[in-house]
Motif scaffolding. Sequence first.
Motif, short mmCIF file in Angstrom:
data_model
loop_
_atom_site.label_atom_id
_atom_site.label_comp_id
_atom_site.label_asym_id
_atom_site.label_seq_id
_atom_site.Cartn_x
_atom_site.Cartn_y
_atom_site.Cartn_z
N ASN A 114 41.08 24.35 54.34
CA ASN A 114 41.42 25.65 54.93
C ASN A 114 42.23 26.56 54.01
OD1 ASN A 114 40.22 24.72 57.35
ND2 ASN A 114 42.15 23.74 57.95
N ALA A 115 42.02 26.45 52.71
CA ALA A 115 42.74 27.30 51.75
C ALA A 115 41.92 28.54 51.42
CB ALA A 115 43.04 26.52 50.48
N THR A 116 42.62 29.59 51.03
CA THR A 116 41.96 30.76 50.45
C THR A 116 41.86 30.53 48.96
OG1 THR A 116 42.88 32.19 52.17
CG2 THR A 116 42.03 33.26 50.18
N ILE A 117 40.64 30.43 48.45
CA ILE A 117 40.40 29.94 47.09
C ILE A 117 40.18 31.12 46.13
CG2 ILE A 117 38.86 28.57 45.63
CD1 ILE A 117 38.27 26.89 48.18
N TYR A 118 41.03 31.19 45.14
CA TYR A 118 40.87 32.12 44.01
C TYR A 118 40.41 31.26 42.84
CZ TYR A 118 43.22 35.82 46.62
OH TYR A 118 43.54 36.78 47.55
N ASP A 119 39.13 31.37 42.48
CA ASP A 119 38.51 30.35 41.62
C ASP A 119 38.75 30.53 40.13
OD1 ASP A 119 36.83 32.45 40.98
OD2 ASP A 119 35.02 31.52 41.81
N GLY A 120 39.45 31.59 39.70
CA GLY A 120 39.77 31.78 38.29
C GLY A 120 38.82 32.69 37.55
N THR A 121 37.72 33.08 38.18
CA THR A 121 36.73 33.94 37.50
C THR A 121 37.13 35.41 37.52
OG1 THR A 121 35.45 34.31 39.51
CG2 THR A 121 34.87 32.38 38.16
N GLY A 175 36.67 36.92 40.44
CA GLY A 175 35.91 37.36 41.60
C GLY A 175 36.73 37.28 42.88
N ARG A 176 36.18 37.84 43.95
CA ARG A 176 36.87 37.86 45.23
C ARG A 176 37.10 36.45 45.75
NH1 ARG A 176 39.82 41.76 46.61
NH2 ARG A 176 39.39 41.46 48.83
N PRO A 177 38.16 36.23 46.50
CA PRO A 177 38.45 34.89 47.02
C PRO A 177 37.50 34.52 48.15
CG PRO A 177 40.01 36.47 47.92
CD PRO A 177 39.19 37.22 46.89
N PHE A 178 37.50 33.23 48.49
CA PHE A 178 36.71 32.74 49.62
C PHE A 178 37.49 31.64 50.32
CE2 PHE A 178 35.44 30.57 45.73
CZ PHE A 178 35.43 29.22 46.07
N PHE A 179 37.14 31.39 51.54
CA PHE A 179 37.84 30.42 52.37
C PHE A 179 37.08 29.10 52.32
CE2 PHE A 179 38.83 28.53 56.56
CZ PHE A 179 40.22 28.57 56.52
N ARG A 238 57.30 34.75 38.86
CA ARG A 238 57.75 36.13 38.72
C ARG A 238 56.56 37.07 38.55
NH1 ARG A 238 61.97 39.48 37.56
NH2 ARG A 238 61.68 41.10 35.98
N PHE A 239 55.60 36.67 37.74
CA PHE A 239 54.40 37.48 37.54
C PHE A 239 53.67 37.69 38.86
CE2 PHE A 239 49.73 37.20 36.63
CZ PHE A 239 49.57 38.50 36.16
N LEU A 240 53.42 36.59 39.58
CA LEU A 240 52.66 36.68 40.82
C LEU A 240 53.43 37.37 41.94
CD1 LEU A 240 51.02 33.13 40.85
CD2 LEU A 240 49.86 35.30 40.44
N LEU A 280 54.72 44.84 43.30
CA LEU A 280 54.46 46.11 42.61
C LEU A 280 52.99 46.49 42.57
CD1 LEU A 280 56.96 45.94 39.60
CD2 LEU A 280 57.31 46.90 41.89
N GLY A 281 52.10 45.54 42.87
CA GLY A 281 50.68 45.85 42.90
C GLY A 281 50.11 46.21 41.54
N ILE A 282 50.58 45.57 40.49
CA ILE A 282 50.13 45.87 39.12
C ILE A 282 48.63 45.66 38.96
CG2 ILE A 282 50.26 44.98 36.74
CD1 ILE A 282 52.60 46.71 37.36
N MET A 283 48.09 44.64 39.63
CA MET A 283 46.66 44.35 39.55
C MET A 283 46.27 43.56 40.80
SD MET A 283 46.66 41.26 36.69
CE MET A 283 47.75 42.12 35.55
N PRO A 284 44.98 43.51 41.14
CA PRO A 284 44.54 42.68 42.26
C PRO A 284 44.86 41.20 41.99
CG PRO A 284 42.81 44.20 41.60
CD PRO A 284 43.87 44.26 40.53
N LEU A 285 45.10 40.45 43.06
CA LEU A 285 45.46 39.04 42.89
C LEU A 285 44.37 38.26 42.19
CD1 LEU A 285 47.31 36.63 43.33
CD2 LEU A 285 46.45 36.46 45.69
N GLU A 286 43.10 38.55 42.48
CA GLU A 286 42.03 37.79 41.83
C GLU A 286 42.02 38.05 40.32
OE1 GLU A 286 39.94 41.31 43.99
OE2 GLU A 286 41.64 39.94 44.33
N THR A 287 42.37 39.26 39.90
CA THR A 287 42.48 39.57 38.47
C THR A 287 43.65 38.82 37.86
OG1 THR A 287 41.56 41.78 38.84
CG2 THR A 287 42.74 41.42 36.78
N ALA A 288 44.77 38.81 38.57
CA ALA A 288 45.95 38.11 38.08
C ALA A 288 45.68 36.63 37.89
CB ALA A 288 47.11 38.31 39.06
#
Length: 514
Positions: free
Chosen positions: A9-16, A18-22, A428-430, A437-445
């Motif tokens: 049941n995690a929200t997965i940010y796969d490192g690419t 791309g948008r996350p998925f559940f 600190r970055f995340l 501060l919204g420097i970049m989208p989380l998937e980009t980060a």
Amino acid sequence: MRQRTLIRNATIYDGTGGRPFFGDVLIGGGLIQKIGRFLHEEDCTVVDGSGKILTPGFINCHSHSELQPFYNPRMLQVIGQGITTELVGQDGLSVAPIDDAHAAELTENMICLCGKAKRDFWWRSHREYMQLAEEANPSCRFVGLLGSGTIRMNVMGSENRPATGDEIRKMCELIETGMEEGARGMSFGLIYPPSSYASTEEMIEVCKAVAKHDGIIMVHTRNEMDLLLESFEEMVRVMKESGVRMEISHLKSLGPENWGKVTKILERMEELQREGYDIGFDQYPWNAGSTGLKATVPGWAYSGGVDAFEARLADKESYEKVYKETAEILHKRGGGARVQVASVPESSEDFSWMPGLRMNEIAERLGMDEVAAVLYVLSKTRSSVLCIYHSISEEDIQAVMRSPYHVVCTDGIVGSVPHPRAYSTYPRFLGHYVRDLGIMPLETAVNHITGEPARRLRLWDRGLIREGLSADLVLIDYDRVMETNSYIDPIRLPVGICKVWVKGALRYEEGMQL
């Protein structure tokens, strides 16, 4: 004992990027075995990831953890911020390869970057060091670069002169061997002797040996102050004429007089990318840097090593020349009030009172001017004092971070009063920059700390959440993730890093104590 873990049941940010998925992730045998929805497996440890994000393990592109496996294998300051891979061998100074004749010199030369070893380095090749580090069973994984200064030291000691053709050939042979033994490339520390003694032409030739193996060079340029742009262009020439891929280490402009210059480098990188060059940089998200106090002294003063430096200070004429140039460098770094001592080794005098103080405060206590105090402290400590330099602009930090060619690093050095980046750079970055501060989208980060560093280092077994890849994973409470430390109180773990797995083994859970 259950050997498999099912994260549900995690929200997965796969490192690419791309948008996350559940979904759910099953790990076992050190690998990611399955990714899906509503996975049901028997004989598993089940972890509830509800309300949390799951990412690949973070890959730290600039580390100074070389000795940590032997003296601090838990490495909570690393694993506790989600780092599962440390890249060592930075700033032109790797712990290997080294021969018998230069082992003691290299061991001393590296104190300010990776700490004091209890004996002279006891390995000789890159492969041998990596094997010994792995046998020590540290919490995270290690990969390494070859330090250009270390390579040079093997062939010509700490001599400040042009390398001959035969000497360059021997350096290239050492580089070839190291690359075949698994090194990911080579580092340059062009403010650190003996790496700083290399000419542009010498660097071009040795980089050809790195390029032959599709390696990368990571470069602390000759100057991050008034000659920042010229120093960058020197390395652009090296990249172009050698064919090597390049990453600029901890891109920044030091000193108020130079703030803003990094934007010109970002524009230049855009041009170079359009021309087809693989070039980028890393960054730590802090407005202070950290390195040895010896960085305030001109590099030529260390020609021949620390003994030669101390002999120059004992000669009146040489001292005056060193003093004058040190004054110029210290001024460009913002003066003694911006230089904070982090750690001091055992020395001929009791300097245990210095960590945490600024050089202007130390100078006042010693009854000296700032420059004289710098040279005095260096002369009494074998030049092994570690400092924090408060000289970076917040505007520059954010401008650099927004670039698509950015990845994150800690550049972490552990000392008695270390830079806080050693303990909490990624939270600190995340937390501060991405979430608040919204420097970049989380998937980009996430891509900037996982998939992209893996690509640059050619680590094809990690950096993404994919079936069959290594189970290096981080479970994060994104709403809470943040550093808890500061420059005054740096030795604290962050919050929000819930669990960290390395090759499928749970290596960290939030709440573990240093």
